[in-house]
Design a protein around this motif. Structure first.
Motif, short mmCIF file in Angstrom:
data_model
loop_
_atom_site.label_atom_id
_atom_site.label_comp_id
_atom_site.label_asym_id
_atom_site.label_seq_id
_atom_site.Cartn_x
_atom_site.Cartn_y
_atom_site.Cartn_z
N GLY A 133 -7.69 7.22 5.46
CA GLY A 133 -6.30 7.65 5.35
C GLY A 133 -5.64 7.85 6.70
O GLY A 133 -4.71 8.65 6.82
N ARG A 158 -3.63 5.83 0.19
CA ARG A 158 -4.33 6.82 0.99
C ARG A 158 -3.50 7.21 2.22
O ARG A 158 -3.41 8.38 2.59
CB ARG A 158 -5.69 6.28 1.42
CG ARG A 158 -6.67 6.14 0.28
CD ARG A 158 -7.98 5.51 0.72
NE ARG A 158 -8.90 5.47 -0.39
CZ ARG A 158 -9.73 6.45 -0.72
NH1 ARG A 158 -9.77 7.54 0.01
NH2 ARG A 158 -10.53 6.36 -1.76
N SER A 215 -14.28 3.54 -1.58
CA SER A 215 -12.98 4.14 -1.87
C SER A 215 -12.81 4.47 -3.34
O SER A 215 -11.99 5.32 -3.70
CB SER A 215 -11.86 3.19 -1.42
OG SER A 215 -11.80 2.05 -2.27
N VAL A 236 -7.31 6.91 -4.89
CA VAL A 236 -5.95 7.41 -4.70
C VAL A 236 -4.99 6.32 -5.16
O VAL A 236 -5.09 5.17 -4.72
CB VAL A 236 -5.69 7.75 -3.22
CG1 VAL A 236 -4.27 8.28 -3.04
CG2 VAL A 236 -6.70 8.77 -2.72
#
Length: 454
Positions: free
Chosen positions: A104, A245, A361, A366
Motif C-alpha cells: 500500500g 490498497r 494480497s 482490499v
C-alpha cells in the motif's frame, strides 16, 4: 532470428503488463481525494479515471521520445544485448510495483521503470557509458525534485485563495461544499494528465525495443499507432481494476481534508503534469500528487501536515530507483551468464513473483467496498483538526467585540454607580428634610411658658 523475435514478443507483453500495473498503482493519485470527500463513488471514480487515461494517452508523445531516444545510448549496444536488457529492466520495475502495491505504498512507477532499465543496462553492458546520465539528470532526476515542490507551492496558493474568496463573517453558509462538484472536474483532469504522461513511458519502451530489433527506423521518433492503442488500453484497464490498497493509504490521509483543499491539490497536480508532459519531462505523478496534498495541507489554517509520515513516503521514493535497479541488474546478470536460458529463467521467476505477490494480497483483500473502512497508518499524510484555531482577522474581530463589550459593561456600571450615588444623596436630603419637618412639628406642639402663667 526466431529467438530474437520471441524475445521481442516477450518484451512487448511484459511492457504492456507493466503499463497495466502502472494504471492500478497510480489510480489513487487522481481518485483518492474525490472518493474520500464523497464527490465520487469508488467504482464511478475508477471508471471515469480509466476512460480519461485512455483519452490522455493519445494527446502527446513527447515523454515517449524521452524514453526511446534518451536515457539509454542504444546505438552503442547490439540488439542481441539490448533486448534482454530491456526485458530484465521491466522485471525490476514490475517487481517493485507489485511489492509496493502489496504494501500500500504510493511509490513512483516511473522511477521503478527508469531504475530497472538503468540497472539492467549497466550490468548487461558492463559499462556506465551506455547510460546518458545528462538526460537522466535533466529529464528524470531534476523533475523528480522540482515537480513536487512546484505542485506544493501551487496547491498552497490555490488553497489560500479558495478560502479567501469563500470566507464569510456574517454567520451565513460559505458554500465550500460546492468544491465537491469542482473536484469531479479537477480529478478528471488529473486522470487525463496521468494518461498523457505515464502511458507514454511504456510506448517509449516498446518503441525502443522495436528500434533495437530493427522493426522500426531509428529516425522515426513517434511510436506506431498500434503501440499507442495497446498502451492506452493497458493503462486504462489497470486503472479500472483500481489500486485499492494505495487508494486506502492515501484516502485515510485525505478523508478529513475539506473539498476546497482537494480541489486545490488536484488543480496543482494536473497543471504540473500537463506542463511537464509538454516539455517531455518523465516525472512521477505520485510525487506530484503527494506534493500537492502537502501544499494544500499547509495552505489551510487548522490543518497539520504529519511530517513523520511524509518522511517515510520520501524514503520509499529514494529507494525506488536503486531497488528496481538492483532487481533489474540481477535479472540482467542471469541473462549474461546463461544467455537464452537466462531469458527463460527470468520469465519463469517473473511469473512466480507476480503470482506469489497476488496470492499474498488475497489474504487481506482490499476492494471498493472496504477500501475506506480500515486504513493503514502510513496514509495519514494530512490531519485536519475538528476545531481549527481562528484566523488573524477572526481574532481581530473578536478582540474588537470584546473591547466594545467591556466598554459597554463599564458604561453600564458607571451609570449604575452614578444612579446609586444620586439616589443615596436624594435619600439623604429627603431624610434631612423629614428630620427638620419633625423638629418643626414638635416645636409647634410644645406649649409656650407665657400662656401657662395667664
Amino acid at each position: 532470428m526466431e529467438t530474437a523475435a520471441l524475445i521481442v514478443v516477450l518484451v512487448i507483453a511484459l511492457a504492456l503488463f507493466f503499463d497495466f500495473t502502472n494504471g492500478f498503482h497510480d489510480t489513487a493519485n487522481a481518485m483518492a481525494t474525490p472518493i474520500a470527500t464523497g464527490a465520487l463513488k469508488p467504482k464511478v471514480a475508477v471508471l471515469l479515471a480509466a476512460c480519461l487515461n485512455l483519452v490522455g494517452a493519445f494527446l502527446s508523445t513527447e515523454v515517449s521520445k524521452t524514453i526511446s531516444h534518451g536515457i539509454i545510448n542504444e546505438d552503442a549496444i547490439s540488439s542481441s544485448e539490448m533486448l534482454p536488457i530491456i526485458f530484465a529492466g521491466l522485471i525490476g520495475a514490475i517487481t517493485w510495483n507489485m511489492l509496493t502495491w502489496l504494501l500500500g505504498l504510493p511509490s513512483s512507477s516511473s522511477h521503478a521503470l527508469f531504475g530497472g532499465l538503468i540497472g539492467a543496462t549497466i550490468v548487461g553492458t558492463m559499462s556506465l557509458s551506455s547510460i546518458n546520465f545528462g538526460e537522466v539528470l535533466g529529464k528524470v532526476v531534476l523533475p523528480a525534485v522540482i515537480a513536487p515542490f512546484t505542485a506544493g507551492v501551487i496547491a498552497f496558493a490555490a488553497t489560500r485563495l479558495a478560502y479567501l474568496l469563500t470566507r464569510r463573517y456574517d454567520s451565513k453558509p460559505d458554500g465550500r461544499d460546492g468544491f465537491r462538484w469542482g473536484q469531479i472536474f479537477t480529478s478528471s483532469l488529473v486522470a487525463l494528465a496521468h494518461g498523457t504522461n505515464d502511458a507514454q513511458k511504456t510506448m517509449g519502451v516498446i518503441t525502443l525495443t522495436l528500434i533495437v530489433a530493427g522493426w522500426q527506423s531509428s529516425s522515426q521518433e513517434d511510436p506506431y499507432t498500434w503501440v499507442v492503442f495497446a498502451c492506452a488500453f493497458a493503462i486504462a484497464l489497470g486503472t479500472y481494476v483500481g489500486g485499492w490498497r494505495i487508494i486506502r493509504t492515501l484516502g485515510k490521509g485525505l478523508t478529513d481534508v475539506k473539498p476546497a483543499q482537494g480541489f486545490s491539490a488536484e488543480t496543482a497536480t494536473a497543471s504540473t503534469i500537463l506542463a511537464s508532459s509538454a516539455f517531455g519531462f518523465a516525472l512521477s505523478t505520485t510525487q506530484v500528487a503527494s506534493g500537492s496534498v502537502i501544499g494544500s495541507g499547509l495552505g489551510r489554517r487548522g490543518s497539520t501536515v504529519r511530517w513523520r509520515t511524509v518522511g517515510r513516503i520520501a524514503i520509499g521514493w529514494l529507494l525506488t530507483l536503486p531497488a528496481a535497479g538492483a532487481v533489474g541488474a540481477v535479472a540482467a546478470l542471469i541473462v549474461t551468464w546463461l544467455g537464452g536460458w537466462g531469458v527463460f529463467i527470468d520469465a519463469v521467476l517473473a511469473v512466480i513473483i507476480i503470482v506469489g505477490l497476488f496470492l499474498r494480497s488475497r489474504r487481506d483483500e482490499v476492494n471498493a467496498s472496504n477500501a475506506m473502512s480500515e486504513v493503514a497508518d502510513s496514509g495519514l499524510a494530512v490531519k485536519v483538526k475538528r476545531n481549527p484555531p481562528p484566523t488573524r482577522r477572526q481574532r481581530r474581530i473578536a478582540r474588537e467585540e470584546a473591547r466594545l463589550r467591556a466598554e459597554e459593561e463599564a458604561r453600564v456600571k458607571a451609570e449604575a454607580k452614578a444612579a446609586a450615588k444620586a439616589k443615596a444623596k436624594a435619600d439623604a436630603k429627603a431624610a434631612g428634610e423629614r428630620s427638620k419637618a419633625d423638629a418643626a412639628a414638635k416645636s409647634a406642639a410644645r406649649p409656650s411658658k407665657g400662656g401657662d402663667k395667664k
